[in-house]
Design an enzyme around this catalytic site. Structure first.
Site, PDB file in Angstrom:
ATOM      1  N   ASP A 233     -31.978  -6.284 -25.368  1.00  0.00           N
ATOM      2  CA  ASP A 233     -33.316  -6.021 -24.559  1.00  0.00           C
ATOM      3  C   ASP A 233     -33.363  -5.064 -25.044  1.00  0.00           C
ATOM      4  OD1 ASP A 233     -30.965  -4.653 -23.590  1.00  0.00           O
ATOM      5  OD2 ASP A 233     -31.000  -5.687 -21.541  1.00  0.00           O
TER       6      ASP A 233
ATOM      7  N   ASN B 234     -26.578  -7.935  -9.876  1.00  0.00           N
ATOM      8  CA  ASN B 234     -27.120  -9.124  -8.903  1.00  0.00           C
ATOM      9  C   ASN B 234     -27.624 -10.369 -10.123  1.00  0.00           C
ATOM     10  OD1 ASN B 234     -29.408  -8.053 -11.456  1.00  0.00           O
ATOM     11  ND2 ASN B 234     -30.453  -7.990 -10.184  1.00  0.00           N
TER      12      ASN B 234
ATOM     13  N   HIS C 192     -28.462  -9.947 -13.532  1.00  0.00           N
ATOM     14  CA  HIS C 192     -29.064  -9.821 -14.223  1.00  0.00           C
ATOM     15  C   HIS C 192     -27.873 -10.635 -16.114  1.00  0.00           C
ATOM     16  CE1 HIS C 192     -29.439  -5.525 -14.496  1.00  0.00           C
ATOM     17  NE2 HIS C 192     -28.830  -5.925 -15.331  1.00  0.00           N
TER      18      HIS C 192
ATOM     19  N   GLU D 207     -33.613 -10.707 -15.085  1.00  0.00           N
ATOM     20  CA  GLU D 207     -33.568 -10.559 -13.580  1.00  0.00           C
ATOM     21  C   GLU D 207     -33.525 -11.743 -12.339  1.00  0.00           C
ATOM     22  OE1 GLU D 207     -32.727  -8.339 -12.893  1.00  0.00           O
ATOM     23  OE2 GLU D 207     -33.729  -6.398 -13.573  1.00  0.00           O
TER      24      GLU D 207
END
Ligand code: GLP
Length: 243
Positions: free
Chosen positions: A67, A136, A138, A143
Site C-alpha cells: 500500500d 481493526n 485490516h 478496511e
C-alpha cells in the site's frame, strides 16, 4: 495455518526473517510482497544483517508493496516508498527497478490501480506475502466491510487507522484520508502468506481474525481460507489464542 510463538518482538523478527530468507534462497528470483508499519522493521533489519554477512543475495528478487498513501510523494518521510527505501532497499543489493509501490502522486487513480494490477500480473503473482495486522483487522489498507474480491484500489481510511497511524506524523491532520492498497483478492492469490504480530494491543484482533468467523468486518479473517499461512506472533500478541 501454522502458528509460531516468539518470545518477544526481536524473536518474532528473527523467525519472520528466517522464513523470508528461506524463500529467497529457494527461489532467488522470487516475488516478495512487502509490508510497512512497525511490525516488519525488525525483520528487515535482520535480513540486512544476513545480507551484510554474505548469506543472502537480493540481486534477482522482485518486490511489490501492499500500500501507499494517496497524496504523498516518494520524498515525503511518511510515504511508504520512503519507509521501504530507508528500512530495506538502500541497504541490500536489490535492483530498485525490481521494486514496486503504488505512486501516491498519480493524477489518475483508476489508471494507477490498473498499472499496479498489470505489474502484479506481469510478475506472475506473489511467492510470499508479508502482512502486518491493523487493530481493526485490516491487512494492507483493506478496511472492514470492503468486498473481499478486490484487486488494487483506492480506499478511504477508517478513523481508527488514521488515529493509529497519526503517531508517525507531526500533526494528526497531516495523515492522508485515502490510500492505495493491494486488494484482498490479490493477497489471497499469493502462494504463501506470512503474518507477523507483536504486542498485547494486538491480542484481541489476533483472536477474532484467526479464530473467529470469516467476515468482511474483520478483513484478515479471510486468511483462514488460504492454504499456506504462517502466523508468527510474540507471546503478548498470541496470549488470547495459545498458552
Ligand atoms: C498500517 C499499514 C498496514 C500495517 C498495519 C499495522 O496501517 N497500512 O500495512 O500492516 O497498519 O501496522 P503496525 O505494524 O505498525 O501495527
Amino acid at each position: 495455518m501454522v502458528i509460531y510463538k516468539a518470545k518477544d518482538y526481536k524473536d518474532m523478527s528473527r523467525k519472520a526473517a528466517n522464513i523470508i530468507s528461506a524463500q529467497v534462497i529457494m527461489k532467488p528470483n522470487c516475488v516478495l510482497g512487502l509490508a510497512t508499519g512497525s511490525s516488519p522493521i525488525g525483520a528487515y533489519k535482520q535480513l540486512i544483517e544476513w545480507y551484510e554477512k554474505g548469506d543472502l543475495d537480493f540481486a534477482e528478487v522482485k518486490t511489490i508493496n501492499l500500500d501507499e498513501y494517496k497524496g504523498l510523494s516518494k520524498e515525503s518521510e511518511q510515504s511508504y516508498y520512503y519507509f521501504m527505501y530507508h528500512n530495506l532497499f538502500e541497504h541490500i543489493n536489490i535492483n530498485l527497478n525490481n521494486t514496486h509501490i503504488q505512486n501516491g502522486m498519480a493524477k489518475d487513480e483508476e489508471l494507477e490501480c490498473d498499472r499496479y494490477n498489470r505489474i502484479i500480473h506481469s510478475l506472475g503473482g506473489i511467492d510470499l506475502q508479508l502482512l502486518g495486522l491493523g487493530h481493526n483487522g485490516h491487512i494492507g489498507f483493506n478496511e472492514p466491510d470492503q468486498a473481499f474480491e478486490k484487486d488494487t484500489h483506492l480506499v478511504e481510511l477508517a478513523e481508527s487507522t488514521i488515529s493509529a497511524n497519526s503517531r508517525l506524523f507531526d500533526n494528526p491532520d497531516d495523515v492522508p484520508r485515502y490510500a492505495y492498497t493491494m486488494g484482498i483478492k490479490t493477497i489471497m492469490q499469493a502462494k504463501k502468506i506470512l503474518v507477523i504480530v507483536s504486542g498485547e494491543d494486538k491480542a484481541d484482533i489476533v483472536k477474532s481474525a484467526f479464530f473467529g468467523p470469516v467476515t468482511p468486518k474483520v478483513p484478515a479473517s479471510i486468511l483462514q481460507m488460504h492454504n499456506d499461512v504462517i502466523l508468527v506472533g510474540d507471546e503478548a500478541a498470541l496470549s488470547k489464542v495459545i498458552n
